[in-house]
Scaffold this motif. Structure first.
Motif, mmCIF file in Angstrom:
data_model
loop_
_atom_site.group_PDB
_atom_site.id
_atom_site.type_symbol
_atom_site.label_atom_id
_atom_site.label_comp_id
_atom_site.label_asym_id
_atom_site.label_seq_id
_atom_site.Cartn_x
_atom_site.Cartn_y
_atom_site.Cartn_z
ATOM 1 N N VAL A 187 0.846 -1.190 0.000
ATOM 2 C CA VAL A 187 0.000 0.000 0.000
ATOM 3 C C VAL A 187 0.886 1.246 0.000
ATOM 4 O O VAL A 187 1.856 1.322 0.751
ATOM 5 N N VAL A 188 0.545 2.210 -0.839
ATOM 6 C CA VAL A 188 1.268 3.476 -0.881
ATOM 7 C C VAL A 188 0.346 4.581 -0.370
ATOM 8 O O VAL A 188 -0.778 4.743 -0.860
ATOM 9 N N ASP A 189 0.794 5.322 0.620
ATOM 10 C CA ASP A 189 0.033 6.458 1.147
ATOM 11 C C ASP A 189 0.251 7.646 0.211
ATOM 12 O O ASP A 189 1.283 8.304 0.256
ATOM 13 N N MET A 190 -0.716 7.906 -0.649
ATOM 14 C CA MET A 190 -0.574 8.952 -1.661
ATOM 15 C C MET A 190 -0.545 10.351 -1.053
ATOM 16 O O MET A 190 -0.222 11.316 -1.746
ATOM 17 N N ASN A 191 -0.890 10.469 0.223
ATOM 18 C CA ASN A 191 -0.828 11.762 0.897
ATOM 19 C C ASN A 191 0.515 12.007 1.580
ATOM 20 O O ASN A 191 0.720 13.060 2.192
ATOM 21 N N ASN A 192 1.407 11.041 1.478
ATOM 22 C CA ASN A 192 2.717 11.146 2.100
ATOM 23 C C ASN A 192 3.765 11.248 0.998
ATOM 24 O O ASN A 192 3.994 10.292 0.264
ATOM 25 N N ALA A 193 4.392 12.424 0.883
ATOM 26 C CA ALA A 193 5.336 12.665 -0.214
ATOM 27 C C ALA A 193 6.505 11.688 -0.200
ATOM 28 O O ALA A 193 6.955 11.222 -1.248
ATOM 29 N N GLN A 194 7.011 11.366 0.998
ATOM 30 C CA GLN A 194 8.135 10.443 1.098
ATOM 31 C C GLN A 194 7.739 9.047 0.634
ATOM 32 O O GLN A 194 8.490 8.383 -0.078
ATOM 33 N N SER A 195 6.546 8.607 1.020
ATOM 34 C CA SER A 195 6.051 7.304 0.611
ATOM 35 C C SER A 195 5.912 7.214 -0.904
ATOM 36 O O SER A 195 6.295 6.225 -1.525
#
Length: 224
Positions: A187-195
């Motif tokens: 899962v990629v947290d699209m609200n987290n720039a680093q992720s």
């Protein structure tokens, strides 16, 4: 508006629960299949990113419309040492798992099947013109979760049976990376720039290294 807010809240909570119950481990490798020589060259081509490349002979085919990934016993034992064959640790339907530490005891001529528990009663597999007596091992797969494109069933057989199976050999490469690319929870947290950045870096690397191979699965390599 309230209905939309409620829906967003449910989605956010569901996403949080998924992450909470998903086994989070470092993504530090990936699995490919292809020609042996091409896989062996991958480390030379990407020396800064790749720590090691281990190559094993395998066979892939279909049986009753299910994908079957075939390894001999020695290959399976080596793969298990890397902690990338994982067994479900729950009945919740969530993709959480632990690395298996050993193979079930194998009898001469008998194969071991790793598949979802709907296959618990399987007694034989017909592959090409070869019928193999099998025993169910566990609900086990590669990496984070089962990829039906290549591993509906993982079949482990002795070396003599592996040779007799009339399917062309192909090679599996286990690529261990020098760097950790986030968690291997899928899962990629699209609200987290680093992720997002980490995911882009990993995608760029796998795309660059798999021009000549088929990328199958990202991995958490945990040498046992």
């Amino acid at each position: 508006m309230r209905k939309i807010i409620n829906i967003c809240a449910i989605v956010a909570i569901s996403f949080g629960l998924y992450l909470a119950f998903t086994y989070k481990e470092p993504r530090n490798g990936f699995l490919v299949v292809g020609e042996k020589q091409s896989i062996q060259h991958i480390k030379n081509e990407h020396q800064n990113e790749i720590k090691s490349v281990d190559v094993y002979r395998v066979k892939t085919t279909k049986s009753n419309d299910k994908s079957v990934f075939i390894m001999d016993q020695k290959t399976a034992e080596n793969v298990i040492k890397k902690g990338i064959l994982r067994q479900t640790d729950n009945d919740r339907g969530v993709a959480t798992s632990n690395p298996i530490s050993s193979l079930p005891t194998m009898k001469n001529g008998e194969g071991i099947v790793f598949a979802n528990n709907q296959n618990e009663n399987i007694k034989k597999l017909v592959i090409g013109d070869h019928e193999i007596q099998v025993r169910y091992g566990s609900n086990t797969w590669f990496g984070h979760e089962r990829n039906a494109d290549f591993e509906d069933i993982i079949l482990i057989v002795d070396d003599a049976t592996f040779i007799q199976i009339s399917v062309k050999e192909i090679y599996m490469g286990i690529i261990e990376l020098n760097k950790v690319y986030g968690n291997n929870h899928g899962v990629v947290d699209m609200n987290n720039a680093q992720s997002v950045q980490i995911e882009q870096e990993f995608t760029k690397l796998t795309n660059a290294t798999t021009d000549k191979f088929r990328f199958l699965e990202s991995l958490s390599i945990i040498n046992q």
